[in-house]
Design a protein around this motif. Structure first.
Motif, PDB file in Angstrom:
ATOM      1  N   THR A   6       0.841  -1.199   0.000  1.00  0.00           N
ATOM      2  CA  THR A   6       0.000   0.000   0.000  1.00  0.00           C
ATOM      3  C   THR A   6       0.867   1.236   0.000  1.00  0.00           C
ATOM      4  O   THR A   6       1.968   1.259   0.526  1.00  0.00           O
ATOM      5  N   THR A   7       0.380   2.282  -0.599  1.00  0.00           N
ATOM      6  CA  THR A   7       1.116   3.542  -0.686  1.00  0.00           C
ATOM      7  C   THR A   7       1.020   4.286   0.630  1.00  0.00           C
ATOM      8  O   THR A   7      -0.073   4.625   1.071  1.00  0.00           O
ATOM      9  N   PRO A   8       2.148   4.567   1.281  1.00  0.00           N
ATOM     10  CA  PRO A   8       2.105   5.228   2.574  1.00  0.00           C
ATOM     11  C   PRO A   8       1.735   6.693   2.493  1.00  0.00           C
ATOM     12  O   PRO A   8       1.378   7.299   3.487  1.00  0.00           O
ATOM     13  N   LEU A   9       1.879   7.251   1.302  1.00  0.00           N
ATOM     14  CA  LEU A   9       1.618   8.690   1.166  1.00  0.00           C
ATOM     15  C   LEU A   9       0.475   8.922   0.201  1.00  0.00           C
ATOM     16  O   LEU A   9       0.677   9.269  -0.950  1.00  0.00           O
ATOM     17  N   LEU A  10      -0.718   8.680   0.617  1.00  0.00           N
ATOM     18  CA  LEU A  10      -1.884   8.951  -0.215  1.00  0.00           C
ATOM     19  C   LEU A  10      -2.165  10.441  -0.234  1.00  0.00           C
ATOM     20  O   LEU A  10      -1.910  11.157   0.730  1.00  0.00           O
ATOM     21  N   LEU A  11      -2.696  10.900  -1.341  1.00  0.00           N
ATOM     22  CA  LEU A  11      -2.899  12.333  -1.500  1.00  0.00           C
ATOM     23  C   LEU A  11      -4.227  12.776  -0.913  1.00  0.00           C
ATOM     24  O   LEU A  11      -5.129  13.210  -1.605  1.00  0.00           O
ATOM     25  N   ASN A  12      -4.353  12.650   0.402  1.00  0.00           N
ATOM     26  CA  ASN A  12      -5.532  13.213   1.049  1.00  0.00           C
ATOM     27  C   ASN A  12      -5.130  14.477   1.791  1.00  0.00           C
ATOM     28  O   ASN A  12      -3.965  14.816   1.895  1.00  0.00           O
ATOM     29  N   ASN A  13      -6.090  15.190   2.300  1.00  0.00           N
ATOM     30  CA  ASN A  13      -5.811  16.496   2.893  1.00  0.00           C
ATOM     31  C   ASN A  13      -4.862  16.417   4.077  1.00  0.00           C
ATOM     32  O   ASN A  13      -3.996  17.258   4.259  1.00  0.00           O
ATOM     33  N   ASN A  14      -4.996  15.369   4.911  1.00  0.00           N
ATOM     34  CA  ASN A  14      -4.140  15.267   6.080  1.00  0.00           C
ATOM     35  C   ASN A  14      -2.675  15.110   5.680  1.00  0.00           C
ATOM     36  O   ASN A  14      -1.789  15.755   6.227  1.00  0.00           O
ATOM     37  N   ASN A  15      -2.426  14.209   4.692  1.00  0.00           N
ATOM     38  CA  ASN A  15      -1.056  13.996   4.278  1.00  0.00           C
ATOM     39  C   ASN A  15      -0.477  15.221   3.591  1.00  0.00           C
ATOM     40  O   ASN A  15       0.703  15.521   3.712  1.00  0.00           O
ATOM     41  N   LEU A  16      -1.300  15.922   2.829  1.00  0.00           N
ATOM     42  CA  LEU A  16      -0.804  17.091   2.115  1.00  0.00           C
ATOM     43  C   LEU A  16      -0.374  18.191   3.071  1.00  0.00           C
ATOM     44  O   LEU A  16       0.428  19.047   2.740  1.00  0.00           O
ATOM     45  N   GLY A  21       2.575  22.645   7.186  1.00  0.00           N
ATOM     46  CA  GLY A  21       1.538  23.433   7.830  1.00  0.00           C
ATOM     47  C   GLY A  21       0.375  23.739   6.933  1.00  0.00           C
ATOM     48  O   GLY A  21      -0.343  24.697   7.143  1.00  0.00           O
ATOM     49  N   GLY A  22       0.185  22.927   5.914  1.00  0.00           N
ATOM     50  CA  GLY A  22      -0.953  23.146   5.028  1.00  0.00           C
ATOM     51  C   GLY A  22      -0.675  24.158   3.934  1.00  0.00           C
ATOM     52  O   GLY A  22      -1.537  24.434   3.115  1.00  0.00           O
ATOM     53  N   ASP A  23       0.526  24.735   3.889  1.00  0.00           N
ATOM     54  CA  ASP A  23       0.815  25.730   2.860  1.00  0.00           C
ATOM     55  C   ASP A  23       1.167  25.043   1.546  1.00  0.00           C
ATOM     56  O   ASP A  23       1.310  23.822   1.454  1.00  0.00           O
ATOM     57  N   LEU A  24       1.316  25.830   0.508  1.00  0.00           N
ATOM     58  CA  LEU A  24       1.545  25.305  -0.837  1.00  0.00           C
ATOM     59  C   LEU A  24       2.844  24.523  -0.929  1.00  0.00           C
ATOM     60  O   LEU A  24       2.910  23.468  -1.574  1.00  0.00           O
ATOM     61  N   GLN A  25       3.888  25.024  -0.262  1.00  0.00           N
ATOM     62  CA  GLN A  25       5.174  24.341  -0.317  1.00  0.00           C
ATOM     63  C   GLN A  25       5.094  22.963   0.325  1.00  0.00           C
ATOM     64  O   GLN A  25       5.635  21.984  -0.191  1.00  0.00           O
ATOM     65  N   GLY A  26       4.400  22.888   1.465  1.00  0.00           N
ATOM     66  CA  GLY A  26       4.240  21.602   2.140  1.00  0.00           C
ATOM     67  C   GLY A  26       3.477  20.604   1.295  1.00  0.00           C
ATOM     68  O   GLY A  26       3.808  19.424   1.250  1.00  0.00           O
ATOM     69  N   LYS A  27       2.445  21.101   0.613  1.00  0.00           N
ATOM     70  CA  LYS A  27       1.676  20.218  -0.256  1.00  0.00           C
ATOM     71  C   LYS A  27       2.534  19.716  -1.414  1.00  0.00           C
ATOM     72  O   LYS A  27       2.455  18.544  -1.798  1.00  0.00           O
ATOM     73  N   ALA A  28       3.342  20.603  -1.977  1.00  0.00           N
ATOM     74  CA  ALA A  28       4.205  20.203  -3.094  1.00  0.00           C
ATOM     75  C   ALA A  28       5.199  19.136  -2.667  1.00  0.00           C
ATOM     76  O   ALA A  28       5.457  18.171  -3.397  1.00  0.00           O
ATOM     77  N   VAL A  29       5.754  19.294  -1.449  1.00  0.00           N
ATOM     78  CA  VAL A  29       6.697  18.297  -0.931  1.00  0.00           C
ATOM     79  C   VAL A  29       6.010  16.950  -0.750  1.00  0.00           C
ATOM     80  O   VAL A  29       6.549  15.898  -1.111  1.00  0.00           O
ATOM     81  N   ALA A  30       4.784  16.971  -0.207  1.00  0.00           N
ATOM     82  CA  ALA A  30       4.046  15.731   0.001  1.00  0.00           C
ATOM     83  C   ALA A  30       3.723  15.041  -1.319  1.00  0.00           C
ATOM     84  O   ALA A  30       3.848  13.823  -1.459  1.00  0.00           O
ATOM     85  N   VAL A  31       3.322  15.844  -2.310  1.00  0.00           N
ATOM     86  CA  VAL A  31       3.012  15.279  -3.629  1.00  0.00           C
ATOM     87  C   VAL A  31       4.270  14.676  -4.248  1.00  0.00           C
ATOM     88  O   VAL A  31       4.230  13.560  -4.788  1.00  0.00           O
TER      89      VAL A  31
END
Length: 489
Positions: A6-16, A21-31
């Motif tokens: 299973t993929t440990p990093l699913l693209l849901n809001n919590n992981n992003l 801190g929920g900012d754009l840079q953090g989301k980009a890193v998660a993606v």
């Protein structure tokens, strides 16, 4: 629930929101992190699958290349046999065998490992019967080719070669179920090693028999048939010796149970893939109806050879995404399956852009790798622009077909293929090629329009898919096909 990872990093809001801190840079890193993780999983399957596909495709392609140095008629004979007669058989066999990608992949993801060997044996039974039904196509290929529009000279030469290639037909019947069986378990390196070793043997003996000893097409048939059977034998030895981690437990009478249901799914897979394989095969046949067709047929055959090499990359991703989607749906991981589709589509398209650029840059040179004829080379160069756009489209279209196989949408895609390829693309090609007198450029250009339409529709279908529903349907499918039989096994 099953053996699929299973993929440990699913693209849901919590992981992003992690790490940023929920900012754009953090989301980009998660993606980016999720993309990298899934890419590694895909490449572990796609890399060896691409190499395997290239090695196996190279058997016929290199035979065709050697034939080009024997003579123009020999090149046309091998090209037509490879693309039309063997191409038809290849499409049918690969399509029928692709039912295993759905069933084996989802069963493996759900932990029903013991059923994989039974599924493979059922597929052998069905494909061997299918091979027997296809024998008349080989035997009567000259009149069939003439009826399709090929000249008598090319048809007779291709027909003689087709008769000699009957052993390859039965090798296909065993090989494709074996491949799907191994792919579902991600045992793709085995196929790569076997295919690579056979390819080296094939090159040496093709040169020796066809050119050095002057056996021509007889030598080509001997080497090509032997090579395909060596691949089958090598893979079978691995399965029988290792038992494939419990997936193979010997021959079973269960192979003959539920055959009709298995045939229906196999037919759906065959119709879907055959409509794709035959589409470009028809391009060679229709080109044969032009006036003075020998040069255009040779030129388009060289271009089809190039698209075939390029398609091996897409077929590798097709196998990878089919395995990933079927495994994850079988394990109930809907979002992982969805994200796998995004990753493999982006990756395959990026590779397609690079290959298109290479084709454009080398279109004045690559024809001479396949022919000594100046006229054939010039005609091939003219077709280079269309070839470039075709390899770009072919980088994504087989990937979307792999998603369909992994999810079990074979009949849906079959209907889409009929509409886009044979109601839109082929008539457009004939209209442009003959009515507007644009020749082979018009035929191919019209057919590219069909590929564009089919790809656009598959993108829409995939983007609108409810993956949670697909995971639920996969669970039902595994229970229906594997539960009771597995208990008997």
């Amino acid at each position: 629930m099953g053996t699929a990872d299973t993929t440990p990093l699913l693209l849901n809001n919590n992981n992003l929101q992690e790490g940023g801190g929920g900012d754009l840079q953090g989301k980009a890193v998660a993606v980016a992190r999720a993309f990298g993780t899934e890419s590694k999983r895909l490449w572990k399957i796609a890399g060896p699958a691409i190499l395997t596909a290239i090695c196996q495709y190279s058997l016929g392609a290199l035979t065709q290349t050697f034939a080009g140095f024997v003579g123009d008629l020999e090149l046309a004979a091998v090209s037509v046999e490879n693309s039309v007669v063997a191409g038809l058989a290849f499409g049918v066999m690969l399509g029928m065998g692709s039912a295993l990608e759905t069933l084996c992949g989802q069963a493996y993801g759900a932990g029903q490992v013991r059923m994989l060997g039974v599924y493979m044996q059922r597929s052998w039974v069905i494909l061997l019967v299918t091979a027997c039904l296809l024998v008349p196509v080989y035997v009567f290929s000259p009149p069939i080719l003439e009826l399709a529009g090929e000249t008598t000279e090319i048809s007779e030469a291709a027909g003689k070669f087709a008769i000699k290639m009957l052993p390859q037909l039965f090798a296909y019947a065993l090989n494709f179920p074996i491949q799907k069986f191994l792919q579902a378990q991600r045992k793709v390196l085995v196929m790569t090693w076997v295919s690579a070793i056979v390819l080296v043997i094939h090159v040496v003996f093709s040169w020796l028999l066809m050119l050095k000893l002057g056996w021509g097409l007889t030598g080509a048939a001997i080497v090509l048939n032997t090579s395909w059977w060596l691949i089958v034998i090598g893979q079978l030895l691995y399965i029988f010796v290792t038992t494939s981690d419990g997936a193979w437990s010997g021959f079973s009478w269960l192979a003959f149970a539920d055959l009709w249901g298995f045939v229906k799914l196999s037919l759906a897979s065959a119709v879907m893939l055959c409509l794709e394989f035959w589409y470009l095969m028809v391009l060679v046949v229709v080109t044969g109806r032009l006036s003075n067709p020998l040069i255009p047929v040779d030129a388009i055959s060289i271009c089809m050879n190039i698209t075939g090499w390029d398609a091996m990359i897409a077929i590798g991703f097709n196998a990878a995404i089919s395995v990933r989607v079927s495994n994850e749906l079988g394990a109930g991981n809907a979002q992982t399956a969805k994200f796998s589709v995004v990753v493999v589509s982006v990756t395959s398209m990026a590779i397609g852009v690079v290959i298109m650029a290479v084709v454009f840059a080398t279109r004045d040179y690559f024809p001479y790798l396949f022919t000594n004829s100046e006229a054939v080379a010039e005609e091939t160069t003219k077709l280079g622009i269309l070839l470039g756009f075709t390899v770009l489209l072919n980088s994504l279209q087989p990937v979307l077909s792999g998603v369909a196989i992994g999810a079990g949408w074979q009949w849906l895609v079959a209907y889409i293929n009929i509409g886009c390829y044979y109601i839109v693309g082929l008539p457009a090609g004939i209209l442009m090629g003959f009515t507007f007198d644009l020749g082979v450029m018009g035929i191919w250009g019209g057919m590219i329009a069909g590929i564009c339409l089919q790809t656009a529709i598959l993108i829409i279908v995939t983007s609108m898919t409810n993956w949670n529903k697909e995971a639920s349907e996969a669970e039902t499918r595994v229970k229906r096909w594997g539960g009771a039989a597995a208990d008997q096994h």
